[in-house]
Design an enzyme around this catalytic site. Sequence first.
Site, short mmCIF file in Angstrom:
data_model
loop_
_atom_site.label_atom_id
_atom_site.label_comp_id
_atom_site.label_asym_id
_atom_site.label_seq_id
_atom_site.Cartn_x
_atom_site.Cartn_y
_atom_site.Cartn_z
N SER A 129 0.79 -1.21 0.11
CA SER A 129 -0.02 -0.08 -0.10
C SER A 129 0.79 1.32 -0.05
CB SER A 129 -0.81 0.13 1.37
OG SER A 129 -1.54 1.32 1.24
N TYR A 142 -1.95 -0.37 10.00
CA TYR A 142 -2.10 -0.69 8.63
C TYR A 142 -0.80 -0.26 7.88
CZ TYR A 142 -3.92 -1.21 4.17
OH TYR A 142 -4.05 -1.41 2.68
#
Length: 267
Positions: A129, A142
């Site tokens: 990501s 995350y």
Amino acid sequence: MSKVIFITGASSGIGKAIGEFLHHKNFKVYGTSRNPERIENSLFPLVKLDVRNVESIQLAVAEILSKEDRIDVVINNAGVGITGPLEEIPTEEIKNNFETNLFGPIEVMKAVLPQMRKQKKGLIINITSIAGYMGLPYRSVYSASKGALELITEALSMEVKEFGINITNVAPGDFATNIAAGRYHAPLVKGSDYEKSYGTTLQMMDEHVDGGSNPNDMAEAIFKVINAQNPKIHYKVGAFMQKFSIVLKRILPDTVYEKMLMNHYKL
């Protein structure tokens, strides 16, 4: 001979889009799902797999090898989102996120590398990501789990290069998928010191996903990586400003970059 593609987390979202795109390009695609029996009308076979369970991973890999005798490309796509003030995220949810986003992909790679060494070639694509390149407010866990996978990939790439195996990262920005629905949200606690700022940031994150890019853009990027003669270690896919934010982090002083992020998130 069509390449055999193995995609974790392929029953929805980006994984499904990648699988369908590659299926139409005449690859032999195998996807995974924790509950494949619940998925109807998949264009490609779905194998039962939970990336948090090592035995499940080994059984899934063995099932594909029993049918195809090879795995050419692995796409580590299975992942889960998580949001919240770090102070208020239960420790078990932090551990679950790392089990899914980091340790799961590691175990998948461990399971397929012996076969790829035997083949003397293979490609592993880890879906990370753009959030993994920076610590984002209320997305600390995350960012950390995806950032760790980026670094694991860098190191492993050098370890397996001599066996003809390539490892690469593809880091997406925001895409219009159902990821927000499956994300763990630390609840907005009434009276919490974080209530206002977390609530504002959470709303903004959901809007970014809803207005994100088409998942087919990600599928096309993966297709190009598979066909690349010498894949790069890092790829970024998403809106220009999302990708440019990585460049800004490299060139701006830390305090300036932090201020820029805080202004963006209205903190």
